[in-house]
Motif scaffolding. Structure first.
Motif: not given
Length: 99
Positions: A71-79
Motif C-alpha cells: 500500500i502506498w499513501d498519496n500525501i499530495g499531488s504526485g507525492e
C-alpha cells in the motif's frame, strides 16, 4: 490507531476531514512521484513528520517499521510514501483508493 489531529476542510463537513499520521520515529522518508521504488524521489520528509493521506493505491511491496505492505499513501499531488513507514494503526487501507 494513533492520530495526531484532524483538520476540517471547508465548512465543517465531516466527510472532508483530513487526518494526519506520524511517520516512523527516526526515519527520513523518501517521497516518490508514484507508488513504488521505481519512481523518482521528489523530496524527503524530515524525522518527526506527519502526513495527511488523501488516498491509497497498491504498488511496490516494502518492508518497514510497521510491517510489509504494497500500500502506498498519496500525501499530495504526485507525492507517495510507503504505508509501511506511516503509523496508521492498520495493516489495510485507511483511506479511499486513488482514482
Amino acid at each position: 490507531m494513533s492520530v495526531e489531529h484532524v483538520e476540517e476542510a471547508g465548512g465543517g463537513d465531516a466527510a472532508a476531514a483530513v487526518t494526519y499520521y506520524s511517520i516512523a520515529p527516526g526515519v527520513r522518508l523518501n517521497v516518490r512521484s508514484g507508488p513504488g521504488t521505481g519512481y523518482g524521489i521528489v523530496r524527503v520528509l524530515p524525522e518527526g513528520s506527519r502526513v495527511a493521506i488523501y488516498c491509497q493505491t497498491p504498488g511496490t511491496t516494502i518492508t518497514g517499521p510497521y510491517g510489509t505492505s504494497n500500500i502506498w499513501d498519496n500525501i499530495g499531488s504526485g507525492e507517495f510514501v510507503s504505508d509501511s513507514y506511516v503509523h496508521t494503526g492498520s495493516d489495510g487501507y485507511v483511506a479511499s483508493r486513488c482514482a
